[in-house]
Design an enzyme around this catalytic site. Structure first.
Site, PDB file in Angstrom:
ATOM      1  N   SER A   1      -2.151   7.157  -2.149  1.00 18.56           N
ATOM      2  CA  SER A   1      -0.927   7.751  -2.714  1.00 18.56           C
ATOM      3  C   SER A   1      -1.170   8.073  -4.181  1.00 18.56           C
ATOM      4  O   SER A   1      -1.452   7.162  -4.974  1.00 18.56           O
ATOM      5  CB  SER A   1       0.234   6.763  -2.597  1.00 18.56           C
ATOM      6  OG  SER A   1       1.252   7.148  -3.514  1.00 18.56           O
TER       7      SER A   1
ATOM      8  N   HIS B   1      -1.397  11.217   0.269  1.00 17.07           N
ATOM      9  CA  HIS B   1       0.036  10.910   0.397  1.00 17.07           C
ATOM     10  C   HIS B   1       0.702  11.269  -0.928  1.00 17.07           C
ATOM     11  O   HIS B   1       0.313  10.778  -1.986  1.00 17.07           O
ATOM     12  CB  HIS B   1       0.185   9.423   0.714  1.00 17.07           C
ATOM     13  CG  HIS B   1       1.585   8.958   0.911  1.00 17.07           C
ATOM     14  ND1 HIS B   1       2.258   9.077   2.115  1.00 17.07           N
ATOM     15  CD2 HIS B   1       2.464   8.351   0.061  1.00 17.07           C
ATOM     16  CE1 HIS B   1       3.471   8.566   1.995  1.00 17.07           C
ATOM     17  NE2 HIS B   1       3.629   8.119   0.763  1.00 17.07           N
TER      18      HIS B   1
ATOM     19  N   ASP C   1       4.253  11.421  -3.019  1.00 13.99           N
ATOM     20  CA  ASP C   1       5.586  10.808  -3.050  1.00 13.99           C
ATOM     21  C   ASP C   1       6.555  11.593  -3.921  1.00 13.99           C
ATOM     22  O   ASP C   1       6.398  11.649  -5.136  1.00 13.99           O
ATOM     23  CB  ASP C   1       5.472   9.394  -3.629  1.00 13.99           C
ATOM     24  CG  ASP C   1       4.859   8.418  -2.646  1.00 13.99           C
ATOM     25  OD1 ASP C   1       5.414   8.277  -1.549  1.00 13.99           O
ATOM     26  OD2 ASP C   1       3.831   7.805  -2.993  1.00 13.99           O
TER      27      ASP C   1
ATOM     28  N   MET D   1      10.368  11.817  -5.330  1.00  7.45           N
ATOM     29  CA  MET D   1      11.507  10.912  -5.507  1.00  7.45           C
ATOM     30  C   MET D   1      12.688  11.615  -6.137  1.00  7.45           C
ATOM     31  O   MET D   1      12.540  12.337  -7.120  1.00  7.45           O
ATOM     32  CB  MET D   1      11.114   9.754  -6.416  1.00  7.45           C
ATOM     33  CG  MET D   1      10.073   8.863  -5.814  1.00  7.45           C
ATOM     34  SD  MET D   1       9.714   7.550  -6.970  1.00  7.45           S
ATOM     35  CE  MET D   1       8.340   6.782  -6.146  1.00  7.45           C
TER      36      MET D   1
ATOM     37  N   HIS E   1       5.932  12.740   1.375  1.00 10.10           N
ATOM     38  CA  HIS E   1       6.967  11.727   1.628  1.00 10.10           C
ATOM     39  C   HIS E   1       8.173  12.050   0.748  1.00 10.10           C
ATOM     40  O   HIS E   1       8.106  11.911  -0.471  1.00 10.10           O
ATOM     41  CB  HIS E   1       6.352  10.350   1.290  1.00 10.10           C
ATOM     42  CG  HIS E   1       7.295   9.200   1.406  1.00 10.10           C
ATOM     43  ND1 HIS E   1       6.969   7.931   0.984  1.00 10.10           N
ATOM     44  CD2 HIS E   1       8.553   9.105   1.912  1.00 10.10           C
ATOM     45  CE1 HIS E   1       7.982   7.111   1.223  1.00 10.10           C
ATOM     46  NE2 HIS E   1       8.956   7.803   1.767  1.00 10.10           N
TER      47      HIS E   1
ATOM     48  N   MET F   1      11.395  11.016  -0.578  1.00 12.55           N
ATOM     49  CA  MET F   1      12.395   9.962  -0.813  1.00 12.55           C
ATOM     50  C   MET F   1      13.592  10.637  -1.451  1.00 12.55           C
ATOM     51  O   MET F   1      13.809  10.566  -2.668  1.00 12.55           O
ATOM     52  CB  MET F   1      11.805   8.889  -1.735  1.00 12.55           C
ATOM     53  CG  MET F   1      10.810   7.992  -1.030  1.00 12.55           C
ATOM     54  SD  MET F   1       9.845   7.002  -2.163  1.00 12.55           S
ATOM     55  CE  MET F   1       8.455   8.081  -2.396  1.00 12.55           C
TER      56      MET F   1
ATOM     57  N   MET G   1       8.447   1.695   5.913  1.00 11.29           N
ATOM     58  CA  MET G   1       8.292   1.238   4.522  1.00 11.29           C
ATOM     59  C   MET G   1       8.104  -0.277   4.525  1.00 11.29           C
ATOM     60  O   MET G   1       8.875  -1.006   5.145  1.00 11.29           O
ATOM     61  CB  MET G   1       9.521   1.589   3.673  1.00 11.29           C
ATOM     62  CG  MET G   1       9.720   3.070   3.384  1.00 11.29           C
ATOM     63  SD  MET G   1       8.318   3.909   2.610  1.00 11.29           S
ATOM     64  CE  MET G   1       8.102   2.978   1.089  1.00 11.29           C
TER      65      MET G   1
ATOM     66  N   ASP H   1       3.631   1.935   4.317  1.00  6.85           N
ATOM     67  CA  ASP H   1       3.597   2.398   2.921  1.00  6.85           C
ATOM     68  C   ASP H   1       4.204   1.310   2.041  1.00  6.85           C
ATOM     69  O   ASP H   1       5.381   0.975   2.195  1.00  6.85           O
ATOM     70  CB  ASP H   1       4.410   3.696   2.817  1.00  6.85           C
ATOM     71  CG  ASP H   1       4.359   4.336   1.443  1.00  6.85           C
ATOM     72  OD1 ASP H   1       3.570   3.878   0.592  1.00  6.85           O
ATOM     73  OD2 ASP H   1       5.122   5.313   1.235  1.00  6.85           O
TER      74      ASP H   1
HETATM   75  C1  DX5 Z   1       6.726   3.688  -2.826  1.00  9.37           C
HETATM   76  C2  DX5 Z   1       5.905   4.889  -2.415  1.00  9.37           C
HETATM   77  C3  DX5 Z   1       4.521   4.530  -2.096  1.00  9.37           C
HETATM   78  C4  DX5 Z   1       3.734   3.956  -3.266  1.00  9.37           C
HETATM   79  C5  DX5 Z   1       2.955   2.808  -2.710  1.00  9.37           C
HETATM   80  O1  DX5 Z   1       8.022   4.055  -3.063  1.00  9.37           O
HETATM   81  O2  DX5 Z   1       6.476   5.505  -1.265  1.00  9.37           O
HETATM   82  O3  DX5 Z   1       3.799   5.567  -1.463  1.00  9.37           O
HETATM   83  O4  DX5 Z   1       2.860   4.856  -3.859  1.00  9.37           O
HETATM   84  O5  DX5 Z   1       2.332   2.140  -3.746  1.00  9.37           O
HETATM   85  P1  DX5 Z   1       1.506   0.809  -3.553  1.00  9.37           P
HETATM   86  O6  DX5 Z   1       0.434   1.086  -2.544  1.00  9.37           O
HETATM   87  O7  DX5 Z   1       0.995   0.513  -4.915  1.00  9.37           O
HETATM   88  O8  DX5 Z   1       2.472  -0.253  -3.054  1.00  9.37           O
HETATM   89 ZN    ZN Z   2       5.201   6.944  -0.064  1.00  9.79          ZN
END
Ligand code: DX5
Ligand code: ZN
Length: 216
Positions: A8, A33, A35, A37, A67, A69, A138, A172
């Site tokens: 990620s 991956h 992310d 947000m 992803h 969020m 998650m 994740d």
């Molecule tokens: C969290 C994200 C993850 C994040 C995971 O909200 O969706 O993808 O990057 O990070 P680690 O592997 O450090 O827990």
């Molecule tokens: Zn993620």
């Protein structure tokens, strides 16, 4: 099921993002991956479609899982598809009609996937299971990297695996050399890791070690 390891880029060095994407690809990762947000959905912000487009530009052959969020992912699906998303993951907790949105994602030529937060009962996924190519469970509360893996999420993985033997099941959050084998035993076959992989000087050795621990 094919095992996949997905770094990620939330944990990458943003001052050298293009090099970090290439480093993950050269380390033998299966996909990237990314992310996204929205602060009305998680207590943080990250980046938008431009970074997906950057990943496509610097490493066109490196598969991109996006992803979202986001509370209203439906408003941005076209933007992410145009930017180069190849799988789009939307949360079951989002404020939109997921039957419609999963279909729309597929119609754009992108693979649709669902994501479930730690506090959401796994049964909520049941009406959508035939419509998603993958489910992301998650294993932390979404919003930031570097958190501790929540073992209490493991029964969701076993529940999904027993009902859907051929489904791609991803985890994740909090993934590392100890927690990835635990999630694998519960039935997961795809593993996102942010801080664990980007924190390693030799990412290839860390990915090879994870694969060995999964019997590959
Ligand atoms: C969290 C994200 C993850 C994040 C995971 O909200 O969706 O993808 O990057 O990070 P680690 O592997 O450090 O827990
Ligand atoms: Zn993620």
């Amino acid at each position: 099921m094919k095992i996949q390891i997905l770094p990620s880029i939330l944990a990458a060095d943003y001052g050298h993002l293009a090099d970090e994407i290439l480093r993950a690809e050269a380390a033998g990762a299966d996909a990237l991956h990314l992310d996204m947000m929205d602060p009305s959905f998680v207590p943080n912000m990250s980046f938008g479609p431009d970074i997906v487009a950057l990943a496509r530009k610097v490493a066109p052959g490196f598969y991109r899982h996006v992803h979202l969020m986001m509370r209203r992912p439906d408003l941005y699906l076209e933007d992410f598809a145009k930017a180069g998303a190849q799988t789009i993951q939307v949360h079951i907790e989002a404020d939109c009609d997921l039957h419609t949105e999963l279909k729309r994602i597929r119609a754009m030529g992108v693979k649709p996937a669902l994501v479930i937060n730690p506090e959401t009962p796994v049964e909520r996924l049941a009406p959508y299971l035939g419509e998603a190519d993958e489910v992301l469970v998650m294993t932390v509360h979404p919003g930031r990297g570097g958190q501790k893996f929540m073992v209490e999420c493991l029964p969701k993985i076993s529940w999904l695996r027993s009902r859907c033997p051929g489904l791609d099941i991803m985890i994740d959050g909090g993934a590392n050399a100890e927690t990835v084998p635990i999630a694998f035993k519960a039935g997961a076959n795809q593993f996102v890791a942010g801080s664990y992989l980007f924190g390693k000087a030799d990412m290839k050795a860390a990915i090879d070690d994870l694969r060995r621990r999964l019997g590959e």
